[in-house]
Design a protein around this motif. Structure first.
Motif, PDB file in Angstrom:
ATOM      1  N   LEU A  16      -0.982   3.802   2.954  1.00  0.00           N
ATOM      2  CA  LEU A  16      -1.083   3.413   4.355  1.00  0.00           C
ATOM      3  C   LEU A  16      -2.410   2.736   4.644  1.00  0.00           C
ATOM      4  N   PHE A  17      -3.480   3.254   4.080  1.00  0.00           N
ATOM      5  CA  PHE A  17      -4.791   2.729   4.399  1.00  0.00           C
ATOM      6  C   PHE A  17      -5.128   1.456   3.634  1.00  0.00           C
ATOM      7  N   ILE A  18      -4.487   1.254   2.473  1.00  0.00           N
ATOM      8  CA  ILE A  18      -4.902   0.121   1.662  1.00  0.00           C
ATOM      9  C   ILE A  18      -3.881  -1.005   1.661  1.00  0.00           C
ATOM     10  N   THR A  19      -2.712  -0.791   2.240  1.00  0.00           N
ATOM     11  CA  THR A  19      -1.746  -1.867   2.353  1.00  0.00           C
ATOM     12  C   THR A  19      -1.406  -2.066   3.808  1.00  0.00           C
ATOM     13  N   SER A  20      -0.225  -2.540   4.074  1.00  0.00           N
ATOM     14  CA  SER A  20       0.188  -2.783   5.455  1.00  0.00           C
ATOM     15  C   SER A  20       0.270  -1.480   6.225  1.00  0.00           C
ATOM     16  N   PRO A  21      -0.133  -1.463   7.514  1.00  0.00           N
ATOM     17  CA  PRO A  21       0.014  -0.254   8.310  1.00  0.00           C
ATOM     18  C   PRO A  21       1.459   0.067   8.638  1.00  0.00           C
ATOM     19  N   ALA A 179      -0.288 -16.316   5.935  1.00  0.00           N
ATOM     20  CA  ALA A 179      -0.692 -15.289   4.983  1.00  0.00           C
ATOM     21  C   ALA A 179      -0.623 -15.871   3.583  1.00  0.00           C
ATOM     22  N   GLY A 180      -1.337 -15.248   2.665  1.00  0.00           N
ATOM     23  CA  GLY A 180      -1.310 -15.735   1.289  1.00  0.00           C
ATOM     24  C   GLY A 180      -2.131 -14.851   0.377  1.00  0.00           C
ATOM     25  N   GLY A 181      -2.257 -15.291  -0.864  1.00  0.00           N
ATOM     26  CA  GLY A 181      -3.003 -14.544  -1.857  1.00  0.00           C
ATOM     27  C   GLY A 181      -2.114 -13.602  -2.630  1.00  0.00           C
ATOM     28  N   LYS A 182      -2.643 -13.133  -3.755  1.00  0.00           N
ATOM     29  CA  LYS A 182      -1.887 -12.204  -4.592  1.00  0.00           C
ATOM     30  C   LYS A 182      -2.703 -10.941  -4.819  1.00  0.00           C
ATOM     31  N   ASP A 183      -3.717 -11.003  -5.677  1.00  0.00           N
ATOM     32  CA  ASP A 183      -4.571  -9.828  -5.884  1.00  0.00           C
ATOM     33  C   ASP A 183      -5.371  -9.513  -4.620  1.00  0.00           C
ATOM     34  N   LEU A 217      -8.274 -11.820  11.560  1.00  0.00           N
ATOM     35  CA  LEU A 217      -8.280 -12.101  10.130  1.00  0.00           C
ATOM     36  C   LEU A 217      -8.320 -10.784   9.382  1.00  0.00           C
ATOM     37  N   ALA A 218      -7.453 -10.649   8.391  1.00  0.00           N
ATOM     38  CA  ALA A 218      -7.436  -9.456   7.533  1.00  0.00           C
ATOM     39  C   ALA A 218      -7.504  -9.895   6.076  1.00  0.00           C
ATOM     40  N   ILE A 219      -8.359  -9.244   5.319  1.00  0.00           N
ATOM     41  CA  ILE A 219      -8.492  -9.495   3.881  1.00  0.00           C
ATOM     42  C   ILE A 219      -8.485  -8.152   3.182  1.00  0.00           C
ATOM     43  N   ARG A 220      -7.658  -8.009   2.142  1.00  0.00           N
ATOM     44  CA  ARG A 220      -7.587  -6.739   1.438  1.00  0.00           C
ATOM     45  C   ARG A 220      -7.273  -6.980  -0.032  1.00  0.00           C
ATOM     46  N   GLY A 221      -7.849  -6.116  -0.860  1.00  0.00           N
ATOM     47  CA  GLY A 221      -7.617  -6.242  -2.293  1.00  0.00           C
ATOM     48  C   GLY A 221      -8.329  -5.143  -3.052  1.00  0.00           C
ATOM     49  N   ASN A 222      -8.098  -5.096  -4.363  1.00  0.00           N
ATOM     50  CA  ASN A 222      -8.680  -4.062  -5.218  1.00  0.00           C
ATOM     51  C   ASN A 222     -10.031  -4.508  -5.748  1.00  0.00           C
ATOM     52  N   LEU A 223     -11.030  -3.655  -5.589  1.00  0.00           N
ATOM     53  CA  LEU A 223     -12.316  -3.856  -6.242  1.00  0.00           C
ATOM     54  C   LEU A 223     -12.289  -3.334  -7.667  1.00  0.00           C
ATOM     55  N   SER A 224     -11.476  -2.297  -7.883  1.00  0.00           N
ATOM     56  CA  SER A 224     -11.281  -1.699  -9.204  1.00  0.00           C
ATOM     57  C   SER A 224      -9.977  -0.911  -9.147  1.00  0.00           C
ATOM     58  N   GLU A 225      -9.641  -0.228 -10.212  1.00  0.00           N
ATOM     59  CA  GLU A 225      -8.435   0.588 -10.203  1.00  0.00           C
ATOM     60  C   GLU A 225      -8.515   1.709  -9.176  1.00  0.00           C
ATOM     61  N   ALA A 226      -9.725   2.136  -8.869  1.00  0.00           N
ATOM     62  CA  ALA A 226      -9.900   3.275  -7.969  1.00  0.00           C
ATOM     63  C   ALA A 226     -10.321   2.877  -6.563  1.00  0.00           C
ATOM     64  N   ASP A 227     -10.692   1.605  -6.359  1.00  0.00           N
ATOM     65  CA  ASP A 227     -11.278   1.212  -5.081  1.00  0.00           C
ATOM     66  C   ASP A 227     -10.502   0.058  -4.455  1.00  0.00           C
ATOM     67  N   THR A 263     -10.107   6.408  -4.775  1.00  0.00           N
ATOM     68  CA  THR A 263      -9.310   7.489  -5.346  1.00  0.00           C
ATOM     69  C   THR A 263     -10.143   8.162  -6.431  1.00  0.00           C
ATOM     70  N   SER A 264     -10.732   9.299  -6.076  1.00  0.00           N
ATOM     71  CA  SER A 264     -11.613   9.992  -7.012  1.00  0.00           C
ATOM     72  C   SER A 264     -10.828  10.678  -8.117  1.00  0.00           C
ATOM     73  N   SER A 265      -9.635  11.174  -7.780  1.00  0.00           N
ATOM     74  CA  SER A 265      -8.762  11.838  -8.745  1.00  0.00           C
ATOM     75  C   SER A 265      -7.356  11.818  -8.155  1.00  0.00           C
ATOM     76  N   PRO A 266      -6.330  12.221  -8.906  1.00  0.00           N
ATOM     77  CA  PRO A 266      -4.985  12.250  -8.324  1.00  0.00           C
ATOM     78  C   PRO A 266      -4.885  13.113  -7.079  1.00  0.00           C
ATOM     79  N   ASN A 267      -5.814  14.080  -6.918  1.00  0.00           N
ATOM     80  CA  ASN A 267      -5.746  14.997  -5.769  1.00  0.00           C
ATOM     81  C   ASN A 267      -6.878  14.798  -4.759  1.00  0.00           C
ATOM     82  N   TRP A 268      -7.683  13.755  -4.928  1.00  0.00           N
ATOM     83  CA  TRP A 268      -8.850  13.588  -4.045  1.00  0.00           C
ATOM     84  C   TRP A 268      -9.003  12.116  -3.677  1.00  0.00           C
ATOM     85  N   MET A 269      -8.893  11.831  -2.383  1.00  0.00           N
ATOM     86  CA  MET A 269      -9.070  10.473  -1.891  1.00  0.00           C
ATOM     87  C   MET A 269     -10.197  10.458  -0.869  1.00  0.00           C
TER      88      MET A 269
END
Length: 617
Positions: A16-21, A179-183, A217-227, A263-269
């Motif tokens: 919810l927080f990292i993709t579309s609301p 809208a556009g972009g992939k990563d 304007l909205a911009i969103r994407g991955n900084l890393s696997e966890a961020d 995402t610090s761990s599977p159980n901690w965000m």
């Protein structure tokens, strides 16, 4: 709820927080909402009374403005001092208009001086979804959330489109989205709306228009696997024409939201939020021109931890308000607030599910305020029983505390107004009981009853301080008791979706026993939505009972309004809509002043044309 279910809840919150609301639960198809607990839940799981308005709901609605959309929500009442763009107030469950916390993309968005949100300045074309949470949420959000929380998520269009609107009162609008972009995804929305409007009150003959330019304007994407990073900027500006004695005004509203999800761990965000809000109003009053600017800087850190006992959320919030005013009386003040909150949502047991929240706010002027809430629910077959209790508070606004000594003279009488730095926070406690029943796969109903006790209400009162002198200043002198009943029902029959709501409200000043201003005793809404292939028809009937106004000195008549929207796709790349507001031209009054009643919109028609620059359906 087993631990695996808790993990799915945390995963849903991340999504919810990292993709579309706008997120749908894969198994139940219930819309996910996040505002009630600051974590993702389906509507059925929530222990709060929640209404979610999606982009699809907005496009199917006949509403021309956000207040017209919100007045269809159970528990919400509105006033507007004239036509489009004029001063608008939103009341929730009988509480004051500044007892509603408004968030835009997670950021506090109300004015620091007035303490209320500039509803009239926010375009429906710039909204992806709205979450309305009825009932106190101060244990999670702090000050202002006495009546509830309204969170607006800005537009996330997935297609490039151009919308053109024309209609009554020489209304003309244009909105572009892409809208556009992939990563790294981006979404852009920009538009402009102009209307000649209507006279503000019956004594005037000149129309008072409204101009609004908006962009996001909205911009969103991955900084890393966890961020994951989500940046959003929203901007509104324009001009509001008012009667000559008041003078026109210009406004600018901005919100900036920067959210990092780790995402610090599977159980901690973890979530880190930085926010900025600007509210500027420039008045061209012939007697007291001024420019008032408020800026808010905010930061938050939230940890969601999934463990065998349930889901625990712990976080800190900080915000600082700065306000300046020039010309007639100078304001240059700052207030700040820091807070610590904790919430725990238990797994489902034979005794039900429990949610407990607590928060401590340290306000630079209102001192330390402790709030808490407790919610319980239990599902038995197709029935869900609910109960909750919560406390809340509202810190005085900068105007309440520091409005400068202002003096004016009229016909030999002197009028003085000034703030009161000794004000205490307004406080409340609310008890709510509810029932939700899923009668069939396509039919359901909800019942809620609640009582809210309000203490230390801030009221600006005028007293005679001299032979020809009157002084107006705020003080904590009022208490009120609010009792309400909400009934909501919905069903689907073939191509028809039918829904309705009914509210009974008693919101009385404890000292006088008089109903508080602008709170109708009865309110109802009926909606019928028909859809087939590429066609959709929406019909709405909205009714409100009698209301008090002018400090209870007058009673406004009840009214019924019928609205209609017909939408059709007449090509793969084109959609048309025709909307009627107040189709039967009902004469009614939403707000009154000692100078007379304010006009309301009569029968109006608007035509929308939307062209998509691709062939995707």
């Amino acid at each position: 709820m087993r631990v695996s279910s808790c993990r799915r809840t945390v995963s849903a919150a991340v999504a919810l927080f990292i993709t579309s609301p706008l997120v749908q639960a894969a198994e139940t198809a219930d819309t996910i909402q996040v505002t009630a607990t600051r974590t993702a839940q389906t509507a059925d799981e929530s222990q709060a009374s929640v209404t979610v308005l999606t982009r699809e709901d907005i496009e199917a609605s006949p509403a021309q403005s956000i207040d017209e959309l919100l007045r269809n929500v159970p528990g919400i009442d509105i006033t507007r001092n004239g036509g489009y763009g004029k001063n608008t107030s939103v009341f929730m469950r009988g509480t004051e208009s500044d007892h509603v916390l408004v968030l835009v993309d997670g950021v506090r968005a109300a004015s620091a001086t007035l303490g209320s949100f500039a509803w009239a300045n926010f375009s429906l074309d710039n909204i992806e979804r709205i979450e309305v949470v009825r009932g106190p949420r101060a244990a999670l959000y702090g000050s202002d959330a006495i009546g509830g929380v309204i969170q607006i998520f800005t537009r996330e269009a997935e297609r490039t489109s151009l919308k053109i609107t024309g209609g009554s009162h020489r209304t003309r609008e244009a909105t572009f989205t892409t809208a556009g972009g992939k990563d790294w995804r981006y979404n852009l929305e920009a538009g402009r709306s102009i209307t000649d409007g209507i006279p503000t009150n019956p004594t005037l003959t000149e129309d008072h228009g409204f101009t609004n330019s908006h962009a996001s304007l909205a911009i969103r994407g991955n900084l890393s696997e966890a961020d994951r990073l989500n940046l959003r900027v929203n901007h509104n500006e324009g001009k509001n024409e008012l009667d000559p004695s008041t003078g026109d005004s210009r406004y600018t509203n901005q919100t900036v939201s920067s959210k990092l999800t780790h995402t610090s761990s599977p159980n901690w965000m973890q979530q880190f939020l930085l926010g900025y809000t600007l509210d500027r109003s420039e008045s061209f009053s012939p007697t007291i021109p001024s420019t008032i600017t408020t800026k808010r800087y905010s930061a938050g850190w939230q940890n969601d931890i999934d463990w065998s006992g349930g889901l625990t959320s712990v976080g800190i919030d900080f915000w600082q308000d700065n306000a300046t005013k020039d010309d007639s009386g100078i304001i240059d003040e700052s207030i700040d607030n820091q807070a610590l909150f904790i919430q725990h949502q238990t797994n489902a047991t034979r005794y039900g599910e429990l949610t407990a929240s607590a928060r401590v706010d340290d306000h630079s002027d209102a001192g330390t305020n402790e709030t808490w809430s407790l919610g319980w629910s239990k599902k038995v077959g197709n029935l869900r029983y609910l109960a909750s209790y919560g406390t809340a508070f509202k810190a005085p606004s900068i105007n309440d505390l520091y409005w400068p000594n202002s003096t004016s003279t009229f016909l030999g009488t002197t009028y003085i107004s000034e703030g009161n730095p000794d004000l205490e926070p307004e406080e409340s406690d609310t008890l709510e009981l509810g029932l939700r029943h899923q009668l069939t796969a396509n039919s359901r109903y909800e019942v809620s009853i609640y009582q809210t006790n309000l203490d230390n209400l801030i009221d600006w009162q005028t007293t005679q301080t001299g032979a020809d002198e009157f002084t107006t200043t705020p003080s904590n002198i009022e208490n009120a008791t609010i009792r309400g009943l909400e009934l909501i029902a919905a069903t689907r029959l073939s191509n028809w979706e039918l829904s309705g709501s009914f509210t009974l409200l008693s919101a009385k000043n404890d000292a006088t026993g008089v109903q508080l201003d602008n709170r109708p005793r009865e309110k109802m809404k009926l909606q019928a939505l028909w859809s087939e292939d590429d066609k959709k028809l929406t019909m709405e009937l909205l009714g409100a009972g009698t209301r008090k106004d002018r400090d209870g000195s007058v009673e406004l008549d009840g009214y019924h309004i019928f609205n209609l929207n017909y939408q059709w796709d007449y090509a793969k790349q084109a959609t048309g809509r025709i909307r009627f507001e107040n189709l039967f031209d009902e004469e009614y009054v939403l707000s009154s002043s000692y100078g007379g009643d304010y006009n309301t919109i009569g029968r109006s028609m608007f035509i929308d044309f939307i062209y998509y620059f691709d062939n995707r359906k």
